[in-house]
Scaffold this motif. Sequence first.
Motif, PDB file in Angstrom:
ATOM      1  N   ALA A 189       0.815  -1.210   0.000  1.00 47.33           N
ATOM      2  CA  ALA A 189       0.000   0.000   0.000  1.00 47.33           C
ATOM      3  C   ALA A 189       0.848   1.260   0.000  1.00 47.33           C
ATOM      4  O   ALA A 189       2.055   1.241   0.276  1.00 47.33           O
ATOM      5  CB  ALA A 189      -0.916   0.007   1.221  1.00 47.33           C
ATOM      6  N   THR A 190       0.205   2.352  -0.317  1.00 43.74           N
ATOM      7  CA  THR A 190       0.833   3.665  -0.152  1.00 43.74           C
ATOM      8  C   THR A 190       0.598   4.066   1.302  1.00 43.74           C
ATOM      9  O   THR A 190      -0.545   4.143   1.757  1.00 43.74           O
ATOM     10  CB  THR A 190       0.155   4.706  -1.059  1.00 43.74           C
ATOM     11  OG1 THR A 190       0.188   4.220  -2.401  1.00 43.74           O
ATOM     12  CG2 THR A 190       0.868   6.031  -0.932  1.00 43.74           C
ATOM     13  N   PHE A 191       1.690   4.262   2.006  1.00 41.56           N
ATOM     14  CA  PHE A 191       1.584   4.520   3.443  1.00 41.56           C
ATOM     15  C   PHE A 191       1.567   6.000   3.774  1.00 41.56           C
ATOM     16  O   PHE A 191       2.189   6.821   3.093  1.00 41.56           O
ATOM     17  CB  PHE A 191       2.740   3.853   4.194  1.00 41.56           C
ATOM     18  CG  PHE A 191       2.677   2.354   4.146  1.00 41.56           C
ATOM     19  CD1 PHE A 191       1.706   1.663   4.849  1.00 41.56           C
ATOM     20  CD2 PHE A 191       3.590   1.630   3.372  1.00 41.56           C
ATOM     21  CE1 PHE A 191       1.648   0.288   4.799  1.00 41.56           C
ATOM     22  CE2 PHE A 191       3.535   0.259   3.322  1.00 41.56           C
ATOM     23  CZ  PHE A 191       2.563  -0.424   4.038  1.00 41.56           C
ATOM     24  N   ILE A 192       0.847   6.291   4.840  1.00 37.38           N
ATOM     25  CA  ILE A 192       0.911   7.631   5.436  1.00 37.38           C
ATOM     26  C   ILE A 192       1.460   7.434   6.844  1.00 37.38           C
ATOM     27  O   ILE A 192       0.980   6.568   7.584  1.00 37.38           O
ATOM     28  CB  ILE A 192      -0.478   8.293   5.511  1.00 37.38           C
ATOM     29  CG1 ILE A 192      -1.011   8.511   4.095  1.00 37.38           C
ATOM     30  CG2 ILE A 192      -0.431   9.585   6.293  1.00 37.38           C
ATOM     31  CD1 ILE A 192      -2.467   8.929   4.063  1.00 37.38           C
ATOM     32  N   PHE A 193       2.489   8.194   7.182  1.00 33.38           N
ATOM     33  CA  PHE A 193       3.164   7.998   8.470  1.00 33.38           C
ATOM     34  C   PHE A 193       2.781   9.085   9.463  1.00 33.38           C
ATOM     35  O   PHE A 193       2.908  10.277   9.169  1.00 33.38           O
ATOM     36  CB  PHE A 193       4.686   7.980   8.276  1.00 33.38           C
ATOM     37  CG  PHE A 193       5.136   6.796   7.473  1.00 33.38           C
ATOM     38  CD1 PHE A 193       5.402   5.594   8.106  1.00 33.38           C
ATOM     39  CD2 PHE A 193       5.277   6.879   6.085  1.00 33.38           C
ATOM     40  CE1 PHE A 193       5.817   4.492   7.358  1.00 33.38           C
ATOM     41  CE2 PHE A 193       5.680   5.794   5.347  1.00 33.38           C
ATOM     42  CZ  PHE A 193       5.959   4.591   5.976  1.00 33.38           C
ATOM     43  N   ASP A 194       2.300   8.610  10.598  1.00 36.31           N
ATOM     44  CA  ASP A 194       1.991   9.528  11.711  1.00 36.31           C
ATOM     45  C   ASP A 194       3.155   9.447  12.687  1.00 36.31           C
ATOM     46  O   ASP A 194       3.317   8.463  13.408  1.00 36.31           O
ATOM     47  CB  ASP A 194       0.682   9.076  12.362  1.00 36.31           C
ATOM     48  CG  ASP A 194       0.405   9.807  13.661  1.00 36.31           C
ATOM     49  OD1 ASP A 194       1.238  10.639  14.071  1.00 36.31           O
ATOM     50  OD2 ASP A 194      -0.651   9.537  14.268  1.00 36.31           O
ATOM     51  N   ASP A 216       7.497  -9.668   7.921  1.00 33.06           N
ATOM     52  CA  ASP A 216       8.641  -8.757   7.867  1.00 33.06           C
ATOM     53  C   ASP A 216       8.178  -7.412   7.326  1.00 33.06           C
ATOM     54  O   ASP A 216       7.270  -7.336   6.498  1.00 33.06           O
ATOM     55  CB  ASP A 216       9.726  -9.331   6.958  1.00 33.06           C
ATOM     56  CG  ASP A 216      10.568 -10.346   7.719  1.00 33.06           C
ATOM     57  OD1 ASP A 216      10.449 -10.361   8.974  1.00 33.06           O
ATOM     58  OD2 ASP A 216      11.298 -11.122   7.074  1.00 33.06           O
ATOM     59  N   THR A 217       8.834  -6.385   7.843  1.00 34.05           N
ATOM     60  CA  THR A 217       8.466  -5.047   7.409  1.00 34.05           C
ATOM     61  C   THR A 217       8.957  -4.821   5.986  1.00 34.05           C
ATOM     62  O   THR A 217      10.118  -5.086   5.683  1.00 34.05           O
ATOM     63  CB  THR A 217       9.103  -3.993   8.322  1.00 34.05           C
ATOM     64  OG1 THR A 217       8.947  -4.422   9.662  1.00 34.05           O
ATOM     65  CG2 THR A 217       8.483  -2.643   8.090  1.00 34.05           C
ATOM     66  N   PRO A 218       8.092  -4.416   5.088  1.00 34.49           N
ATOM     67  CA  PRO A 218       8.519  -4.129   3.712  1.00 34.49           C
ATOM     68  C   PRO A 218       9.304  -2.825   3.657  1.00 34.49           C
ATOM     69  O   PRO A 218       9.470  -2.148   4.668  1.00 34.49           O
ATOM     70  CB  PRO A 218       7.188  -3.992   2.973  1.00 34.49           C
ATOM     71  CG  PRO A 218       6.256  -3.461   4.023  1.00 34.49           C
ATOM     72  CD  PRO A 218       6.693  -4.037   5.324  1.00 34.49           C
ATOM     73  N   ASP A 219       9.750  -2.506   2.532  1.00 39.89           N
ATOM     74  CA  ASP A 219      10.425  -1.224   2.327  1.00 39.89           C
ATOM     75  C   ASP A 219       9.348  -0.143   2.395  1.00 39.89           C
ATOM     76  O   ASP A 219       8.561   0.034   1.460  1.00 39.89           O
ATOM     77  CB  ASP A 219      11.114  -1.244   0.956  1.00 39.89           C
ATOM     78  CG  ASP A 219      11.892   0.034   0.749  1.00 39.89           C
ATOM     79  OD1 ASP A 219      12.180   0.702   1.771  1.00 39.89           O
ATOM     80  OD2 ASP A 219      12.177   0.370  -0.414  1.00 39.89           O
ATOM     81  N   LEU A 220       9.294   0.534   3.527  1.00 39.45           N
ATOM     82  CA  LEU A 220       8.186   1.468   3.733  1.00 39.45           C
ATOM     83  C   LEU A 220       8.499   2.827   3.161  1.00 39.45           C
ATOM     84  O   LEU A 220       9.555   3.390   3.404  1.00 39.45           O
ATOM     85  CB  LEU A 220       7.886   1.605   5.238  1.00 39.45           C
ATOM     86  CG  LEU A 220       7.448   0.307   5.911  1.00 39.45           C
ATOM     87  CD1 LEU A 220       7.311   0.514   7.396  1.00 39.45           C
ATOM     88  CD2 LEU A 220       6.149  -0.179   5.306  1.00 39.45           C
ATOM     89  N   HIS A 221       7.569   3.339   2.388  1.00 40.28           N
ATOM     90  CA  HIS A 221       7.751   4.699   1.921  1.00 40.28           C
ATOM     91  C   HIS A 221       6.386   5.361   1.814  1.00 40.28           C
ATOM     92  O   HIS A 221       5.366   4.697   1.627  1.00 40.28           O
ATOM     93  CB  HIS A 221       8.490   4.721   0.581  1.00 40.28           C
ATOM     94  CG  HIS A 221       7.838   3.858  -0.464  1.00 40.28           C
ATOM     95  ND1 HIS A 221       8.100   2.507  -0.564  1.00 40.28           N
ATOM     96  CD2 HIS A 221       6.920   4.163  -1.411  1.00 40.28           C
ATOM     97  CE1 HIS A 221       7.368   2.011  -1.555  1.00 40.28           C
ATOM     98  NE2 HIS A 221       6.633   2.993  -2.095  1.00 40.28           N
ATOM     99  N   GLY A 222       6.378   6.645   1.914  1.00 39.23           N
ATOM    100  CA  GLY A 222       5.136   7.385   1.884  1.00 39.23           C
ATOM    101  C   GLY A 222       5.345   8.742   2.552  1.00 39.23           C
ATOM    102  O   GLY A 222       6.470   9.129   2.868  1.00 39.23           O
TER     103      GLY A 222
END
Lengths: 314, 314
Positions: A189-194, A216-222
């Motif tokens: 998904a497209t992540f939004i980080f708080d 496992d944590t994916p490569d998070l971006h957003g």
Amino acid sequence: MSDRLPPLTALRAFEAAARHLSFQAAAGELNVTPAALSFQIKSLEEHLGAPLFHRLNRRVELTEAGQALSPQASEGFQTLTAGWRAAKRVLDSGILTVTAGPAFTAKWLAPRLFDFAGSHPEIELRFAATLRMLDFATDDVDIAIRFGPIDVADDPSLHLALTIEEWVTPMMHPDLVPKYPTVESLLDATFIFDDSMKFLKNTVSWADWFGTHDLDTPDLHGTHFSQADHAIDAAQSGAGVVLGRISLGETALRQGSLVAPFETGLMPRANFRVLCPKGAETRPGTRAFLDWLAREAGRMEGLRDGRRIVRAGD
Amino acid sequence: MSDRLPPLTALRAFEAAARHLSFQAAAGELNVTPAALSFQIKSLEEHLGAPLFHRLNRRVELTEAGQALSPQASEGFQTLTAGWRAAKRVLDSGILTVTAGPAFTAKWLAPRLFDFAGSHPEIELRFAATLRMLDFATDDVDIAIRFGPIDVADDPSLHLALTIEEWVTPMMHPDLVPKYPTVESLLDATFIFDDSMKFLKNTVSWADWFGTHDLDTPDLHGTHFSQADHAIDAAQSGAGVVLGRISLGETALRQGSLVAPFETGLMPRANFRVLCPKGAETRPGTRAFLDWLAREAGRMEGLRDGRRIVRAGD
DNA sequence: CGTATCGGATAAGATATACTTGATCGTTAT
DNA sequence: ATAACGATCAAGTATATCTTATCCGATACG
């Protein structure tokens, strides 16, 4: 001759006794036993060095000294009572100042303001939205709502009226729900980080959330937001999926502009504390607000139904 | 909202602190430590439910509530103080009522009245000569001088300011002295009987007095008086020899109209007690009179020089 | 007349209140 | 930087205050 005042409790006892011309009635008024009152009068008479009452068979009369003291004593206590009431009136002037963080103010308090105002038209609420911990004395604040680690004790001079538990769960625009039917599907998904809870030792990040599913944590971006409410706003406009704080997303979830389709919630080692100066919890305005707050907070519990809430750090 | 007054000590602490705008100064005024004062203010603030002072770095300021309370608190305490002073003023109005038995009043107090009045012109003395035990509360009496057995305790609610020991010894008109050079010669004297102490278990009669000389009591006859002062008067006019109470004969002995030529005195198991209501001993008028009384009583001690005083019942 | 009742006084023990001591904290003055 | 100051806190103690239970003298009542 010492002009120092005698023990004031004794003086008050005398005042009541002189007014009623009866120790028993005075004792009743002061909620003490006649014995206590008798003792107080006697002590006062010893301080004065002379009797204040003539003890007659079944009643008492004021002596000359008692007659001199009685009216002034009554007037003095009346003035004190009036002053005390005046001080209380200042506090209950119908203005209640509440401080909370900007996000909580915008997303939780503001939407409910109408409801509170409706049931308490006599109370004028003022919000002071700041993260700074305010001093009740210097800033004339009545109630503070603070978010902080659960293992950090509050100022013992304050009264802890209520705690509200916080937890997070993925939230998104309704249109996005079909795209992410499973937890695994969310990985892309497209992540939004708080980032608003970064200050905590045990964070509640996307990595933590996926961790509760042994993924496992994916490569998070957003996009990152330092203010929690901005992250919610972004998700509400369909910009992506946010691990949203339930307190802030609740309103949107209720009205359907946000959806939280997943079962798992994550609870940080932090919560909301509702604080006020000790003793203030009995003031009518404060009490009304606290009661209302507790009721509203209780209604949030419904969102936990059927969910699995995992405490971070356990 | 409870309109009950908060703890009055706390209110008084606040009043002083508000006046000085300094806890330390207020503590000084009230003779307590700053810590105590701080605690009182805090307690008052808890009762109110809001701070009364802004705590600034090195000083304090009144909050709005404090400003509302302060002037009324000051006024209230001022009124109370005024009333208290008024009550005290009533007592120190310069009239001092003393009660004593008729004999003591006539033979001891009255002759000295001029001396007391000279050194305390501001005090107007009133004597209430009666044997009845007066109630300080109902009779507006300030000082009581009572004669009674030493083993009977006084009312514990009274303050025992002074005791005056009493003793008796033969007294007679100066012209009679040559007739009775020895104790034995007295056996044939014309006696005057003072029956005023008959109520005592251990009497101090002529029989007792002769007993201290190991002499059998003769056939005693003479005039009896129930009032001690009348017996003294009779002796003073030369009617006979009286076993006179020293307190009553002292004045006559000093001026020579009576003579007590014998060495032996007899002390009854009774004495004079000077009593006043507890606390009254500090009132200026009362204190002046008590001091004067003690001084005068002390001067009587001189009459014991060179005498043998025997306690009755030993 | 005796007896019950009323209002106040008292004693002893429990409890709450108020105070002191000694140390800490943050600020201002030297 | 160090000292002085004013307020505060914590712990222990003292004192003031209240309650329970009983007593006392004087009216009121049967």
